[in-house]
Design an enzyme around this catalytic site. Structure first.
Site, PDB file in Angstrom:
ATOM      1  CE1 TYR A  91      43.308  37.099  40.348  1.00 32.16           C
ATOM      2  CE2 TYR A  91      43.832  34.987  39.743  1.00 32.16           C
ATOM      3  CZ  TYR A  91      43.147  35.768  40.072  1.00 32.16           C
ATOM      4  OH  TYR A  91      41.596  35.548  40.087  1.00 32.16           O
ATOM      5  CG  ASP A  98      49.148  38.431  34.868  1.00 29.92           C
ATOM      6  OD1 ASP A  98      48.626  39.269  34.203  1.00 29.92           O
ATOM      7  OD2 ASP A  98      48.699  37.790  35.804  1.00 29.92           O
ATOM      8  CE  LYS A 140      39.977  39.779  36.455  1.00 27.82           C
ATOM      9  NZ  LYS A 140      41.249  39.308  36.963  1.00 27.82           N
ATOM     10  NE  ARG A 143      39.221  18.906  22.088  1.00 25.64           N
ATOM     11  CZ  ARG A 143      39.071  17.451  21.693  1.00 25.64           C
ATOM     12  NH1 ARG A 143      38.043  16.925  22.075  1.00 25.64           N
ATOM     13  NH2 ARG A 143      40.067  17.078  21.026  1.00 25.64           N
TER      14      ARG A 143
HETATM   15  C1  PLP Z   1      41.853  37.988  37.238  1.00 23.24           C
HETATM   16  C2  PLP Z   1      43.222  37.862  37.110  1.00 23.24           C
HETATM   17  C3  PLP Z   1      43.928  36.504  36.608  1.00 23.24           C
HETATM   18  C4  PLP Z   1      43.096  35.426  36.359  1.00 23.24           C
HETATM   19  O1  PLP Z   1      41.989  35.671  35.412  1.00 23.24           O
HETATM   20  P1  PLP Z   1      40.640  34.679  35.220  1.00 23.24           P
HETATM   21  O2  PLP Z   1      40.084  35.337  34.052  1.00 23.24           O
HETATM   22  O3  PLP Z   1      39.906  35.283  36.469  1.00 23.24           O
HETATM   23  O4  PLP Z   1      41.143  33.427  35.237  1.00 23.24           O
HETATM   24  C5  PLP Z   1      45.243  36.670  36.336  1.00 23.24           C
HETATM   25  N1  PLP Z   1      45.819  37.678  36.630  1.00 23.24           N
HETATM   26  C6  PLP Z   1      45.668  38.657  37.078  1.00 23.24           C
HETATM   27  C7  PLP Z   1      46.392  39.927  37.250  1.00 23.24           C
HETATM   28  C8  PLP Z   1      44.274  39.114  37.310  1.00 23.24           C
HETATM   29  O5  PLP Z   1      43.642  40.188  37.796  1.00 23.24           O
END
Ligand code: PLP
Length: 398
Positions: free
Chosen positions: A119, A192, A217, A67
């Protein structure tokens, strides 16, 4: 300096390791690690949840239980830390798990500054869950440094969160300016960087303290893994607390997902570069389309974020763009209904191109206009991608 292809900018010089090897080469070989037993060029997938203890009660392998820690996850983290020029990287079960672990490491009473354009699910989490954990957040137009400067409260603001380019309008935030503002107020800057990828932006080199990615992504890029990443400039007490939260809360990525992610990171540079080139090609062509009112893409010279993007992005402007369809919401939805090659689906960064009427997903309160279609550019032939959109735009207006 070439401004439209992003091949040059004022971003800090891309580093090489001690042997003069670039990040691209290191990623292609996943840092050159091999299986110590067979000498296989791909290390094995470690699935064990528990490890043998030595007769003297020590754990000489360093592994105890899966974990908090896993060897296959560590391999992916090492590649990600290299790509981000970070002191460390941690993998989580999703991008949201990574982001909320970072916010979870703040203390009740802490103030956060975040962007209006970010997001959607994370903004909702900050609004709905943040206050229940004692966090207050102010949302500002982070692409204007004056707005960030006006929102930070020295001593109280502990985190400035930005997203660049910002989903789904692809607004660009000046990372170096945001870092200076955050640091002057005694706060950390977290970025981000999902829409930029480590190929096109290196936030830590520009002064950020932490970087987050949805690994779902372009990092994984094949629409078959949900994952999240945090990377840090300094292995400090805050970073240790994030690691402790992941270990105790059990938010670590699974080993099979980490294995797939490492496999994907070997081709990240090729995919990101091709997808960004295709996005720029599409953006240029769509600008001239009679049924497109506006193209939102920082690679276009007249985009409001272009000057900053040309300075802080390298090798391209990313794989995401949006179009505002002439004729409004109905025409936008009709266009998305008519594509054949583009896949009508949410998410981004995969090798297959996706189209989405984003306002339908985000609902009331979104800054996303109703006439907007979000486009995630994949690796198909750009001529095919444009022809399909052109036919859909034309027949939706017919
Ligand atoms: C998809 C996304 C997230 C969240 O990611 P998950 O893997 O779906 O939890 C956060 N920020 C951006 C810019 C995203 O495109």
């Amino acid at each position: 300096m070439s401004r439209t292809d992003g091949s040059q900018g004022n971003a800090p010089e891309a580093p090489r390791d001690a042997g003069g090897v670039s990040r691209r080469s290191l990623a292609a070989q996943a840092l050159g690690r091999v299986d110590p037993i067979t000498k296989g060029v791909v290390p094995p997938l470690h699935v064990a949840t528990t490890f043998i203890r030595d007769p003297d009660n020590a754990y000489s392998s360093g592994f105890v239980y899966a974990r908090p820690d896993n060897a296959t996850v560590r391999e992916a983290e090492a590649v990600l830390a290299m790509l981000e020029e970070a002191a460390g990287a941690l993998l989580f079960g999703s991008g949201m798990a990574a982001a909320t672990a970072l916010f979870g490491a703040l203390e009740p009473g802490d103030h956060v500054v975040a962007p209006n354009v970010m997001y959607w699910a994370l903004k909702r989490w900050l609004r709905e869950e943040g206050p229940r954990r004692g966090l207050s957040a102010d949302f500002v137009d982070a692409d204007r440094p004056e707005a960030l400067r006006g929102a930070v409260r020295p001593g109280r603001t502990k985190l400035v969160w930005i997203e660049t380019p910002g989903n789904p309008l692809w607004t660009v935030t000046d990372i170096a300016a945001a870092a200076e503002i955050a640091h002057a107020a005694g706060a950390r800057l977290a970025v981000d960087s999902t829409a930029a990828s480590p190929v096109h932006t290196r936030p830590l080199a520009l002064g950020a303290d932490l970087v987050m990615h949805s690994g779902t992504k372009i990092l994984n890029g094949h629409s078959d893994v949900v994952a999240g990443v945090l990377a840090t400039r300094k292995a400090d007490a805050f970073w240790a607390r994030i690691g402790a939260l992941r270990a105790s809360g059990g938010a670590i990525l699974g080993p099979f997902e980490a294995y797939l992610l490492t496999r994907s990171l070997r081709t990240l540079h090729l995919r990101a570069t091709a997808q960004a080139a295709a996005a720029l090609d599409l953006a240029r062509r769509l600008t001239a389309h009679p049924n497109v009112a506006r193209v939102l893409y920082p690679g276009l010279p007249d985009d409001p974020g272009h000057a900053v993007a040309a300075r802080q992005m390298e090798g391209g402007f990313g794989y995401m763009l949006s179009i505002r369809v002439a004729g409004g919401e109905a025409a936008a939805i009709a266009t998305a209904a008519r594509v054949r090659l583009w896949k009508r689906a949410t998410s981004l960064g995969g090798v297959e191109s996706l189209i989405e009427h984003r306002a339908s997903v985000e609902g009331p309160g979104t800054p996303c206009p109703a006439d907007l279609l979000r486009l995630s550019t994949g690796i198909e032939d750009p001529a095919d991608l444009y022809a399909d959109l052109d036919a859909a735009l034309t027949s939706a207006h017919g």
